[in-house]
Motif scaffolding. Structure first.
Motif, PDB file in Angstrom:
ATOM      1  N   VAL A 140       0.673  -1.364  -0.046  1.00  0.00           N
ATOM      2  CA  VAL A 140      -0.104   0.159   0.020  1.00  0.00           C
ATOM      3  C   VAL A 140       0.812   1.247  -0.075  1.00  0.00           C
ATOM      4  O   VAL A 140       0.551   2.125  -0.688  1.00  0.00           O
ATOM      5  N   ALA A 186       3.545   1.799  -1.449  1.00  0.00           N
ATOM      6  CA  ALA A 186       4.316   2.067  -2.640  1.00  0.00           C
ATOM      7  C   ALA A 186       3.669   2.899  -3.559  1.00  0.00           C
ATOM      8  O   ALA A 186       4.271   4.069  -3.921  1.00  0.00           O
ATOM      9  N   PRO A 187       2.340   2.688  -4.069  1.00  0.00           N
ATOM     10  CA  PRO A 187       1.956   3.667  -4.782  1.00  0.00           C
ATOM     11  C   PRO A 187       1.881   5.111  -4.293  1.00  0.00           C
ATOM     12  O   PRO A 187       2.090   6.099  -5.074  1.00  0.00           O
ATOM     13  N   ILE A 188       1.605   5.135  -2.870  1.00  0.00           N
ATOM     14  CA  ILE A 188       1.699   6.602  -2.222  1.00  0.00           C
ATOM     15  C   ILE A 188       3.137   7.200  -2.557  1.00  0.00           C
ATOM     16  O   ILE A 188       3.277   8.243  -2.794  1.00  0.00           O
ATOM     17  N   TYR A 190       5.063   6.759  -4.755  1.00  0.00           N
ATOM     18  CA  TYR A 190       5.194   7.053  -6.315  1.00  0.00           C
ATOM     19  C   TYR A 190       4.718   8.508  -6.516  1.00  0.00           C
ATOM     20  O   TYR A 190       4.974   9.202  -7.415  1.00  0.00           O
ATOM     21  N   LEU A 191       3.443   8.758  -5.652  1.00  0.00           N
ATOM     22  CA  LEU A 191       2.883   9.903  -6.122  1.00  0.00           C
ATOM     23  C   LEU A 191       3.617  11.094  -5.154  1.00  0.00           C
ATOM     24  O   LEU A 191       3.052  12.245  -5.452  1.00  0.00           O
ATOM     25  N   ARG A 235       5.814  13.693  -4.649  1.00  0.00           N
ATOM     26  CA  ARG A 235       7.017  14.290  -5.404  1.00  0.00           C
ATOM     27  C   ARG A 235       7.904  15.483  -4.646  1.00  0.00           C
ATOM     28  O   ARG A 235       8.894  15.735  -5.062  1.00  0.00           O
ATOM     29  N   GLU A 258      14.487  13.379  -9.791  1.00  0.00           N
ATOM     30  CA  GLU A 258      13.507  13.097 -11.060  1.00  0.00           C
ATOM     31  C   GLU A 258      12.884  11.598 -10.804  1.00  0.00           C
ATOM     32  O   GLU A 258      11.552  11.274 -10.740  1.00  0.00           O
ATOM     33  N   ILE A 259      13.778  10.766 -10.456  1.00  0.00           N
ATOM     34  CA  ILE A 259      13.199   9.290 -10.610  1.00  0.00           C
ATOM     35  C   ILE A 259      13.213   8.952  -9.126  1.00  0.00           C
ATOM     36  O   ILE A 259      12.990   7.773  -8.849  1.00  0.00           O
ATOM     37  N   SER A 283       9.916   7.049  -8.310  1.00  0.00           N
ATOM     38  CA  SER A 283       9.815   5.504  -8.544  1.00  0.00           C
ATOM     39  C   SER A 283      10.862   4.783  -8.131  1.00  0.00           C
ATOM     40  O   SER A 283      10.572   3.532  -7.773  1.00  0.00           O
ATOM     41  N   ALA A 292       9.648   3.783  -4.391  1.00  0.00           N
ATOM     42  CA  ALA A 292       8.545   2.769  -4.748  1.00  0.00           C
ATOM     43  C   ALA A 292       9.153   1.481  -4.898  1.00  0.00           C
ATOM     44  O   ALA A 292       8.522   0.310  -4.506  1.00  0.00           O
ATOM     45  N   ALA A 293       9.982   1.398  -6.021  1.00  0.00           N
ATOM     46  CA  ALA A 293      10.347   0.150  -6.252  1.00  0.00           C
ATOM     47  C   ALA A 293      11.237  -0.547  -5.234  1.00  0.00           C
ATOM     48  O   ALA A 293      11.141  -1.759  -5.223  1.00  0.00           O
ATOM     49  N   LEU A 329       8.633  -2.009  -3.189  1.00  0.00           N
ATOM     50  CA  LEU A 329       7.878  -3.274  -3.690  1.00  0.00           C
ATOM     51  C   LEU A 329       9.069  -4.477  -3.549  1.00  0.00           C
ATOM     52  O   LEU A 329       8.507  -5.594  -3.719  1.00  0.00           O
ATOM     53  N   PHE A 385       2.564  -2.256 -12.235  1.00  0.00           N
ATOM     54  CA  PHE A 385       2.549  -0.881 -11.845  1.00  0.00           C
ATOM     55  C   PHE A 385       4.344  -0.745 -11.732  1.00  0.00           C
ATOM     56  O   PHE A 385       4.767   0.459 -12.236  1.00  0.00           O
ATOM     57  N   MET A 417       6.808   2.153 -13.591  1.00  0.00           N
ATOM     58  CA  MET A 417       7.758   3.180 -12.831  1.00  0.00           C
ATOM     59  C   MET A 417       8.992   2.791 -13.517  1.00  0.00           C
ATOM     60  O   MET A 417       9.844   3.757 -13.725  1.00  0.00           O
ATOM     61  N   ALA A 453      -1.565   4.900  -9.861  1.00  0.00           N
ATOM     62  CA  ALA A 453      -1.416   4.518  -8.629  1.00  0.00           C
ATOM     63  C   ALA A 453      -2.552   4.159  -7.970  1.00  0.00           C
ATOM     64  O   ALA A 453      -2.656   3.571  -7.080  1.00  0.00           O
ATOM     65  N   LEU A 462      -3.802   1.262  -5.757  1.00  0.00           N
ATOM     66  CA  LEU A 462      -4.441   1.455  -4.365  1.00  0.00           C
ATOM     67  C   LEU A 462      -5.944   0.888  -3.964  1.00  0.00           C
ATOM     68  O   LEU A 462      -6.148   0.597  -2.936  1.00  0.00           O
TER      69      LEU A 462
END
Lengths: 120, 164, 496, 330, 100
Positions: free
Chosen positions: C17, C19-21, C23-24, C26, C109-110, C113, C116-117, C120, D160, D164, D264, D268
């Motif tokens: 859960v 990881a996507p957060i 990723y978002l 910034r 910039e990366i 991700s 997040a990687a 994961l 996903f 990325m 994302a 989620l």
């Protein structure tokens, strides 16, 4: 007839061989990635060949279908559905790396890249 | 009644299959890309129409005929468009139609290096006829196709000149 | 259900859960913070689970509430809890350690991700460790490998890209071979749940299918674990990955494949294929012994410090393979304990390397002259790790080699050969560790080299020393890993 | 019988195409042939009663994969310059692999054998219990989203990660082509706007493709379809638009932040449904606890989960395509 | 029963045509012939699937044929765009040559 029933599996074996040979023998990165998709495709064939039953039909149970309808095995289908998506994910990632390699080295031939690295 | 329907749809299916097969043979036997495209694109649409009409008569579940019609519409729209796009791309890349002049000698710029077949030997086709056949269904195709190569090269050259 | 009952699922779900957060996110530094939070939480959960299963019981958690052969179940016993602790611990430690170094190496910039990687990757590895379903292992294997590709490709050198590409190809072949093996197993038994397969496999008459399934699974996982002739992707991936990533994947990633290898071979095939011990030994003993020598020799001739350690990992994986091949409690215990200890040792050593790289801007051994004086704490940590690789008493490496020798001696004649091989390769380890020590302590820096005066920053030194001290503590009081490994080994061999 | 005849045809062609892919030195040809390979594979799956898989393979394998390969080819090179004769290692390992497999499959049950073990354990339970426990006609959807929902969750995270990865690899150096005024010819090379007929026909099709994708998404309980297939189809619609109008216009239509958000949020949403199940006192992904009536809970759960899959897959495919397209002319 | 044989015959006819298309794809000789083969092969697959779904009595599987038709079209357009960008690359290469 007995062997004909195993034809799917033989084709699976041949495709695996072709795929592996393509990956290992070809130095071109994109060609190897195409080989990788063949290699993975062969495995899909192995699984899907398992799901067939004589006289069966797709595992979608419709109302009004006769009670003795034979349905194909849904489990391998589910597994391969996920495996296909894994395949495209790997391919996409591999292609992205290939593009970056081409930008960094100016070639996508592994032997040429190796030579450049050795010079470094 | 059912039997009559069955027979009609069987005839349609058989005719469609024949068309499709003829297209396949054409694609195998024709001497160059443009003629092959001609064989493929005509039978793609015609054969498909017949086969789908045959299936339509069989009815089936409620949604099935609607889907069949949708498939037919799609093929009817996309198949000629795809043929057009392809021929255009081929012309753009400089693939010349294989053709012969009035005396039957091959034109020098013929690129398809196929063994000469019976169709090719007739020797009455001019290059214009050949392209015309492929693009006959879309007049615009011909126009666009004829125009493109002419204007492409100067554009590229201009760019080259500017940069250097 | 109480929170405690949900822990097995949470171990995977929390990172998933987050990881996507991450990723978002910034903003600067936030993805890193999210990654640390997720990994530390996962580590705490793993510790709690380990405490629960320490007595030898097994936790079964039914995903989606569907019972065993139909749904997917999580299966946690002492062995998997130990591995989960290793993975999450290594990941959390590396992340905290890398706060500064990663900000340096990984572009803004990366960063989302990348982190997040990373999260994961932890999720994938723990998922592989705790699941009880053969196909589910494949899915989580892909999660962990795809994210590892991203982590490796973030390396600063362009050669990182080529290393990533090789890793992708080899990793995918390995995973696909594993998938074929699972396919044959499914064909023979009709099930995917490991416990159910083990129960049904006795009735299978098509021995060929089972044999080939065992072969494919073993080779596929050996490829992922980089056991000797199949290790070609590994040295470059370790060398060109960002330094902190190397810490993580060297400590955790390959070990998990070995763990799965042990789990499947012993839980499923060992009891049901006649002479499986012999087959395993025929495959793994030559591979293991070759790995010991080839890895050590390559390490001796290597000039790049990171690649030297990578080759040393090839050799160390050889020990683990030997332990697995023994099919006895002490052999398996040795293999499992060595996985854990080697994770600690290599993690610590790569951390030291990252510290060196931060100051010296190079990982060529020749450039590190004088490091012993300029960075005494870092080099001390490196040397302690090196002693662990050799297997000097009072280091964690000693414990596992001790058990390995014990296991080998149980085997009689062949065992003596194995003991000789183990001792000889330890001598080779002395050589390659000494090579580094010699340059760092006894060579004068080159005249034209930029002098390095400063020790590594404390944010990096402290985690390094925590790992080193944890290793030393384990060496003195090894009851925790040894108890859990013995429990695991006994369960695996148990119902013969 | 008929299955065997069809299979004979299709599989033989499959082998032919695979060998041709291996032999060709032109990468464009190889990509075209691998498109045929995927179509053949899909047709074969359909003959073997695996409609869902056939749909996925067609959309993802033949469609999106080919487009991605072409995108990568445009950025790399078309010629395979591998030396014709390599070392013996590949040949030996490939033949060993084939020999081992043939050795094993001689004991495999023949195609369609109703007495095969796979048809008599686990699988009958799914077919029997699905109407009772979950009550959706498509058993594949039931197994995918509920019985083995955890696998599918993992799968969503795999795509996903791929997204990325592609973004971190190809998005790093932002080509400034978008801001610089492109020369007329360069600009033309990135869209098909001057091809009047394809453009009009194609643009006409875009809404229908998206609509069809939505149909596949929400009809997945009843017929072949579901999140993966729908995601691929909707993405294909957007890709078609980008092909016709230029990738930057595609990105105006679905901006990058939006696709990232989709990716994302889809992941989620899936995991979130599982967490809600936990909060309601059930196991992770146990949709039965979502409502009083377990069957209704399963329905809602599957709907939401499939939506999550669809969102993620759509977003990922679009993002990945745009990442390749944006790399632009160099 | 009669209809089944008709369907079967149609299927075999289409399959043979598919084989012809594959052969054309294999022998080329130009890359356009291969694209033509792919396109034709796709259309034939659509028809094949449509007939097979009637043959097996499951017309609800027609969705597949529809999806194939769509995907096929997108593939051809992608090829067209690819050819265009290739022209640009060639121009750029020629320019580089000229620059030398």
């Amino acid at each position: 007839m007995e062997l004909l029933g195993l034809y799917n599996y033989f084709v699976f074996a041949v495709l695996l061989m072709v795929g592996l040979y393509c990956i290992l023998a070809r130095t071109n990165i994109i060609k190897s990635l195409i080989g990788l998709t063949i290699f993975q495709g062969a495995v899909f064939l192995l699984y899907i060949s398992m799901d067939k039953i004589d006289g069966g039909t797709g595992p979608i149970i419709l109302e009004g279908a006769p009670a003795d309808t034979i349905y194909a095995n849904p489990l391998p289908q589910v597994l391969i559905l996920t495996a296909i998506v894994v395949g495209i994910s790997t391919t996409a990632l591999g292609l992205a790396v290939a593009v970056r390699i081409r930008e960094a080295y100016g070639t996508i031939e592994e032997d040429e890249i190796q030579e450049m690295d050795r010079e470094q | 009644m059912d039997l009559a329907l069955d027979i009609i749809s069987a005839i349609l299916l058989a005719a469609g299959t024949f068309f499709v097969f003829a297209g396949g043979v054409g694609v195998m036997r024709m001497p160059d890309f443009y003629t092959r495209m001609h064989a493929a694109s005509l039978t793609d649409t015609g054969g498909a129409a017949l086969i789908i009409a045959g299936l339509l008569l069989q009815g089936g579940l409620t949604l099935a005929p609607v889907k069949l019609l949708a498939i037919f519409l799609f093929l009817f729209l996309t198949s000629p468009t795809a043929s057009y796009a392809l021929v255009n791309a081929a012309l753009l890349s400089g693939l010349k139609p294989r053709a012969r002049n009035e005396t039957g000698a091959p034109l020098p710029e013929g690129e398809a290096l196929q063994p000469v077949t019976r169709l090719g030997k007739r020797g009455t086709n001019t290059p214009q006829d050949n392209t015309g056949k492929a693009a006959a269904k879309q007049p615009a195709a011909k126009k666009a196709a004829a125009k493109k190569p002419a204007e492409k090269k100067p554009a590229a050259n201009k760019k080259a000149a500017k940069k250097s | 259900m109480t929170l405690h009952d949900q822990l097995p699922a949470l171990l995977v779900v929390v990172p998933l859960v987050t990881a996507p957060i991450a990723y978002l996110l910034r903003a600067h530094g936030l993805p890193w913070a999210a990654a640390v939070a997720a990994n530390v939480t996962a580590f705490i959960i793993a510790c709690a689970l380990a405490a629960t299963v320490y007595g030898g019981e097994t936790i079964i958690y039914e995903m989606g509430g569907w019972p065993a052969p139909y749904g997917i179940v999580l299966h946690i016993d002492a062995l998997s809890a130990l591995m989960a602790m290793l993975v999450t611990g290594a990941s959390a430690a590396a992340l905290i350690f890398g706060a500064k170094s990663l900000a340096d190496e990984v572009g803004e910039e990366i960063a989302p991700s990348f982190f997040a990687a990373w999260i994961l990757c932890t999720a994938g590895l723990t998922g592989m460790v705790i699941t009880g379903d053969a196909f589910n292992i494949f899915v989580f294997m892909e999660i962990s490998s795809l994210s590892t590709y991203i982590l490796v490709s973030a390396g600063p050198d362009r050669r990182a890209l080529v290393a990533t590409y090789r890793y992708i190809v080899m990793g995918t072949i390995g995973a696909t071979l594993y998938l074929i093996g699972v396919g044959f197993l499914y064909m023979a038994t009709g099930s995917l749940n490991t416990v159910d397969i083990a129960a049904r496999i006795g009735d299978v008459t098509e021995v060929r299918l089972l044999l080939v399934a065992a072969g494919f699974i073993t080779v596929g996982l050996a490829l992922k674990a980089a056991i000797f002739p199949l290790h070609s992707w590994m040295p470059n991936a370790y060398t060109f990955a960002p330094n902190v990533v190397t810490v993580f994947i060297a400590a955790a990633s390959a070990k998990v494949s070995l763990y799965v290898l042990i789990r499947i071979d012993y839980a499923i095939f060992y009891k049901n294929i006649p002479n499986h011990e012999l087959q395993l030994a025929l495959l793994l003993v030559p591979m293991g012994i070759l790995a010991l020598f080839a890895g050590s020799m390559l390490a001796i001739y290597e000039k790049n410090l990171k690649r030297l350690l990578a080759y040393s990992s090839v050799a160390q994986v050889g020990y683990i393979a030997l332990g697995i091949s023994m099919a006895s409690v002490s052999g398996l215990t040795a293999a499992i304990v060595h996985m854990f200890n080697h994770g600690l040792i290599k993690g610590g050593m790569f951390m030291a390397v990252a510290c060196l790289a931060l100051r010296y801007r190079s990982v060529n051994i020749a450039n590190l002259a004088g490091a012993g004086r300029a960075m005494p704490w870092t080099m001390a940590a490196f040397v302690i790790g090196g002693l662990g690789l050799i297997g000097v008493p009072l280091t964690p490496g000693f414990i596992s080699k001790w058990y390995l020798v014990l296991g080998a001696l149980e085997k009689g004649g062949l065992g003596a050969v194995l003991v000789a091989a183990i001792l000889l390769s330890s001598l080779l380890a002395v050589i390659y560790v000494w090579k580094v020590v010699e340059v760092a302590y006894f060579k004068e820096p080159r005249a034209n080299a930029v002098p390095v005066e400063r020790e590594a920053p404390l944010v990096m030194l402290i985690p390094t020393w925590i790992v080193v001290l944890a290793g030393l503590w384990i060496a003195i009081d090894s009851s925790m890993p040894v108890t859990m490994a013995t429990l695991g080994a006994e369960t695996l061999l148990g119902a013969r | 019988m008929m299955t065997i005849v069809f299979s004979l045809f299709l599989l033989t062609m499959l082998v032919l195409v695979a060998v041709a892919i291996l032999r060709t030195e032109n990468l464009f040809t190889a990509v075209m042939l691998s498109g045929i390979f995927s179509l053949l594979m899909a047709a074969n799956f359909f003959v073997l009663d695996a409609a869902d898989v056939a749909l996925t393979e067609a959309v993802i394998g033949a469609g999106i994969s080919t487009v991605l390969f072409l995108g990568a080819l445009a950025l790399t090179s078309e010629k395979d310059r591998s030396p014709p004769v390599g070392s013996w290692v590949p040949l030996i390992s490939a033949s060993a692999l084939g020999a081992v497999i043939i050795y094993a499959v001689m004991q495999a049950p023949r195609l369609g054998d109703p007495n095969a073990v796979v048809h008599n354990h686990v699988a009958p339970w799914y077919l029997e219990k699905t109407p009772e426990l979950i009550d959706v006609p498509n058993v594949v959807t039931a197994v995918l989203a509920s019985f083995r929902g955890y696998d599918t969750l993992g799968e969503v995270f795999v795509v996903f990660i791929a997204c990325m990865g592609v973004m971190s690899l190809l998005g790093r150096v932002r080509p400034r082509k978008d801001s610089i005024k492109l020369t007329e010819y360069e600009e033309r090379s990135r869209n098909l706007r001057h091809h009047l007929i394809p453009r009009i026909v194609g643009k006409m099709l875009v809404p229908f493709i998206v609509l069809f994708g939505l149909y596949v998404q929400f009809h997945g309980d009843f017929g072949p379809g579901g999140g993966f297939q729908a995601g691929g189809l909707i993405a294909a619609g957007i890709i078609l638009y980008s092909l016709l109008e230029g990738d930057w216009r595609g990105r105006e239509l679905v901006p990058e932040w939006f696709t990232s958000l989709m990716v994302a949020m889809g992941a989620l949403l899936y995991a979130g449904v599982g967490v809600v199940c936990m909060l309601k006192g059930g196991h992770f992904l146990n949709y039965s606890v979502l409502f009083e009536d377990p069957i209704k809970g399963q329905h809602i759960g599957i709907l939401l989960v499939e939506l999550g899959v669809g969102l993620t897959v759509t977003g990922v495919m679009i993002t990945v395509f745009h990442a390749f397209a944006r790399r632009g002319v160099r | 029963m009669m209809m089944e044989w008709v369907y079967f015959g149609a299927c075999v006819g289409i399959l043979v045509t598919m084989t012809l298309a594959v052969v054309r794809g294999l022998i080329g000789p130009t890359i356009f012939d291969r694209v033509l083969a792919v396109n034709m092969f796709g259309t034939k697959t659509v028809l094949f699937l449509a007939v097979v779904s009637y043959l097996s009595g499951r017309p609800d599987f027609l969705d597949l044929a529809l999806a194939y038709a769509l995907i096929n079209f997108i593939g051809v357009l992608a090829v067209l765009l690819f050819f265009q960008s290739r022209e640009v690359r060639r121009a750029a290469e020629a320019e580089k040559e000229a620059g030398k």
